[in-house]
Design a protein around this motif. Structure first.
Motif, short mmCIF file in Angstrom:
data_model
loop_
_atom_site.label_atom_id
_atom_site.label_comp_id
_atom_site.label_asym_id
_atom_site.label_seq_id
_atom_site.Cartn_x
_atom_site.Cartn_y
_atom_site.Cartn_z
N ASP A 1 23.23 43.16 39.91
CA ASP A 1 22.78 42.40 38.74
C ASP A 1 23.73 41.24 38.48
OD1 ASP A 1 20.59 44.06 38.30
OD2 ASP A 1 21.76 45.44 37.07
N SER A 2 23.28 40.04 38.80
CA SER A 2 24.03 38.79 38.57
C SER A 2 25.48 38.88 39.04
CB SER A 2 23.97 38.38 37.09
OG SER A 2 22.67 37.96 36.75
N PRO A 3 25.68 39.06 40.36
CA PRO A 3 27.04 39.04 40.92
C PRO A 3 27.52 37.60 41.04
CG PRO A 3 25.45 39.32 42.69
CD PRO A 3 24.66 39.29 41.41
N SER A 4 27.97 37.03 39.93
CA SER A 4 28.17 35.59 39.85
C SER A 4 29.44 35.10 40.54
CB SER A 4 28.17 35.14 38.39
OG SER A 4 29.21 35.79 37.66
N TRP A 5 30.45 35.97 40.69
CA TRP A 5 31.68 35.55 41.39
C TRP A 5 32.11 36.69 42.31
CZ3 TRP A 5 33.78 30.75 41.23
CH2 TRP A 5 35.00 30.57 41.91
N LEU A 6 32.62 36.32 43.49
CA LEU A 6 33.01 37.29 44.50
C LEU A 6 34.46 37.08 44.91
CD1 LEU A 6 29.88 36.85 46.82
CD2 LEU A 6 30.13 38.45 44.91
N ARG B 1 27.02 24.06 41.06
CA ARG B 1 27.90 25.00 40.35
C ARG B 1 29.17 25.31 41.13
NH1 ARG B 1 27.06 28.79 36.33
NH2 ARG B 1 28.58 30.50 36.31
N HIS B 2 29.06 25.40 42.45
CA HIS B 2 30.21 25.81 43.25
C HIS B 2 30.19 25.08 44.59
CE1 HIS B 2 32.59 28.72 45.83
NE2 HIS B 2 33.41 28.48 44.81
N HIS B 3 31.38 24.82 45.12
CA HIS B 3 31.49 24.20 46.44
C HIS B 3 32.79 24.64 47.09
CE1 HIS B 3 33.60 21.30 43.79
NE2 HIS B 3 34.41 21.13 44.84
N ILE B 4 32.80 24.60 48.42
CA ILE B 4 34.01 24.89 49.17
C ILE B 4 34.13 23.89 50.30
CG2 ILE B 4 33.97 27.35 48.64
CD1 ILE B 4 32.97 27.86 51.47
N LEU C 1 30.49 22.32 51.64
CA LEU C 1 29.32 23.12 51.32
C LEU C 1 29.15 23.14 49.81
CD1 LEU C 1 29.76 26.26 53.61
CD2 LEU C 1 28.13 24.40 53.93
N VAL C 2 27.96 22.80 49.33
CA VAL C 2 27.69 22.72 47.90
C VAL C 2 26.48 23.59 47.56
CG1 VAL C 2 27.23 21.21 45.93
CG2 VAL C 2 28.53 20.35 47.88
N GLU C 3 26.63 24.39 46.51
CA GLU C 3 25.51 25.20 46.02
C GLU C 3 24.81 24.49 44.87
OE1 GLU C 3 26.44 29.87 46.57
OE2 GLU C 3 27.57 28.87 45.00
N GLY C 4 23.51 24.44 44.92
CA GLY C 4 22.70 23.92 43.83
C GLY C 4 22.05 25.07 43.10
N GLU C 5 22.63 25.47 41.96
CA GLU C 5 22.12 26.64 41.25
C GLU C 5 20.67 26.46 40.82
OE1 GLU C 5 22.70 28.81 36.94
OE2 GLU C 5 24.39 27.68 37.74
N ARG C 6 20.31 25.28 40.33
CA ARG C 6 18.97 25.08 39.79
C ARG C 6 17.97 24.56 40.81
NH1 ARG C 6 20.38 22.74 33.67
NH2 ARG C 6 21.55 24.61 33.03
N SER C 7 18.44 24.07 41.94
CA SER C 7 17.52 23.68 43.02
C SER C 7 17.43 24.77 44.07
CB SER C 7 17.95 22.37 43.66
OG SER C 7 19.29 22.43 44.12
N SER D 1 19.18 30.82 43.27
CA SER D 1 20.12 30.77 42.15
C SER D 1 21.56 31.04 42.56
CB SER D 1 19.71 31.77 41.06
OG SER D 1 18.38 31.58 40.67
N PRO D 2 22.11 30.27 43.52
CA PRO D 2 23.46 30.57 44.00
C PRO D 2 24.53 30.15 43.01
CG PRO D 2 22.66 28.56 45.02
CD PRO D 2 21.52 29.10 44.19
N THR D 3 25.60 30.94 42.93
CA THR D 3 26.70 30.65 42.02
C THR D 3 28.07 30.69 42.68
OG1 THR D 3 26.83 32.99 41.38
CG2 THR D 3 25.44 31.55 40.01
N HIS D 4 28.18 31.26 43.88
CA HIS D 4 29.48 31.36 44.53
C HIS D 4 29.31 31.57 46.03
CE1 HIS D 4 33.62 33.37 45.17
NE2 HIS D 4 33.81 32.08 44.94
N LEU D 5 30.27 31.00 46.80
CA LEU D 5 30.32 31.18 48.24
C LEU D 5 31.65 31.82 48.61
CD1 LEU D 5 28.95 27.72 49.47
CD2 LEU D 5 27.82 29.93 49.80
N LEU D 6 31.61 32.85 49.41
CA LEU D 6 32.82 33.54 49.85
C LEU D 6 32.74 33.76 51.36
CD1 LEU D 6 35.49 35.06 49.13
CD2 LEU D 6 34.08 37.15 49.06
N PRO D 7 33.58 33.06 52.15
CA PRO D 7 33.55 33.26 53.61
C PRO D 7 33.80 34.71 53.98
CG PRO D 7 34.79 31.28 53.07
CD PRO D 7 34.52 31.99 51.77
N VAL D 8 33.08 35.20 54.97
CA VAL D 8 33.26 36.56 55.48
C VAL D 8 34.40 36.56 56.47
CG1 VAL D 8 32.18 38.46 56.73
CG2 VAL D 8 30.82 37.07 55.15
#
Length: 363
Positions: A46-51, A313-316, A323-329, A355-362
């Protein structure tokens, strides 16, 4: 490279269903300059917004923002996760989690109630024993807030605001562990960067550094020179902070990002060699490029470019790629960075991510 994606699910008005997996180029490459592809959900949440990742264990931590908790997950395969224990309550609107470099603890930041919550990690990486750190104090509470007082007198405006029109709420937003054991946290509501020091196995509040009233410090980036860069949500600036010879932290300066009215600052990240800083602006949906000057103690605007997404919202930065996440697009895009100017080029790849909010490299 593969990356976990955090996102907003239905409980936060989003379209994600949990933590996802993004493929960027070849899965066994350290570069992300190839095609992007979304592999879907790796575990429901449920809404894992940050990792955040444990430094030595195959464990991932997610803030369940609406629930107000931190959930640990263990890796069960190349692209699968499973819950490691139950969610641990943290506080209202838990929006960020940071894991200590030694893997013994984590800090959760709660946007809703201002809590900075410390949890201990056992040998398997399972969090427990949440303890709330001392609350922040408003550095501006002695100054009359004439706008708030006016709203209180008018009544209706104060009611519409939904909060006490005189007092300002604390809104913790991020924590960062530094190499020497110092911890810095941001308080978006009280315009503070808080400095913490480890003392006898516990974190002790050491200093509050006040930024200009109403600027809203959100996230930070640590420069190898020993300077902390802080992006502000409300004023659209980046401030430079550093400790002096006595260990007392101070503000060295700041630079505007070129925000338009209504813009809100989002994420901040360093370029590959620390020569450039990238700060996102939601609203105008642009990326500010700042050049690092001097010994890291000064920044200057270099460019302001379109991100090509809605609500970045977030980029790395991974090597020479942004890499840029577009939360609303509902997408992630990639661009190549010019090594000389630091400016992102045209979008090379794009893929749909809900609805992406965060990127975390594996790892």
């Amino acid at each position: 490279m593969r990356l976990f994606t955090g996102g907003y699910t239905a409980d936060m008005g989003g379209q994600a269903t949990g933590i996802g997996m993004l493929q960027a180029g070849s899965s066994d490459s350290a570069f992300v300059d190839g095609a992007l592809g979304f592999g879907g959900e790796v575990v429901a949440a449920d809404s894992p917004s940050w990792l955040a990742a444990h430094p030595t264990r195959d464990v991932i931590y997610a803030t369940l923002e609406k629930t107000g908790a931190v959930q640990a997950y263990t890796r069960t395969g190349e692209s699968t996760l499973a819950p490691l224990g139950d969610p641990v309550p943290a506080g209202e609107a838990t929006c960020h989690v940071a894991v200590a470099p030694d893997g013994r603890e984590l800090l959760a930041s709660c946007w809703g109630d201002g809590g900075v919550v410390r949890m201990m990690l056992d040998a398997d990486g399972r969090p427990s024993d949440p303890r709330r750190a001392p609350a922040a104090s408003d550095p501006y509470d002695a100054e009359p807030d004439f706008d708030a007082i006016r709203a209180q007198v008018l009544g209706a405006a104060a009611e519409d605001a939904g909060e006490d029109p005189v007092s300002r709420p604390s809104r913790a937003h991020e924590a960062r562990y530094l190499a020497d054991g110092t911890v810095v946290t941001t308080d978006l509501g009280l315009d503070l960067v808080r400095i913490w020091r480890p003392v006898e196995g516990r974190l002790r509040a050491h200093q509050q550094v006040a930024l200009p009233r109403g600027c809203g410090p959100r996230h930070t980036a640590w420069h190898p020179s020993g300077h902390l860069y802080v992006v502000t949500e409300f004023s659209g600036e980046v401030f430079v902070l550093a400790p002096d010879a006595t260990g007392s932290w101070r503000v060295l300066g700041g630079v505007p990002l070129g925000a338009l009215p209504g813009d809100t600052g989002a994420e901040i990240a360093l370029g590959r060699d620390g020569s450039f800083v990238y700060a996102g602006l939601r609203g105008s949906d642009t990326m500010a490029v700042l050049r690092v000057r001097g010994g890291g103690d000064a920044l200057e605007p270099a460019a302001l470019v379109e991100t090509g997404v809605a609500w970045p919202r977030h980029h790395i930065v991974v090597r020479d790629t942004l890499l840029v996440e577009g939360e609303r697009s509902h997408e992630v895009v990639s661009s190549t960075l010019d090594p000389r100017t630091g400016v992102p080029g045209r979008i090379r790849h794009r893929t749909t991510v809900p609805s992406p909010t965060h990127l975390l490299p594996v790892r």
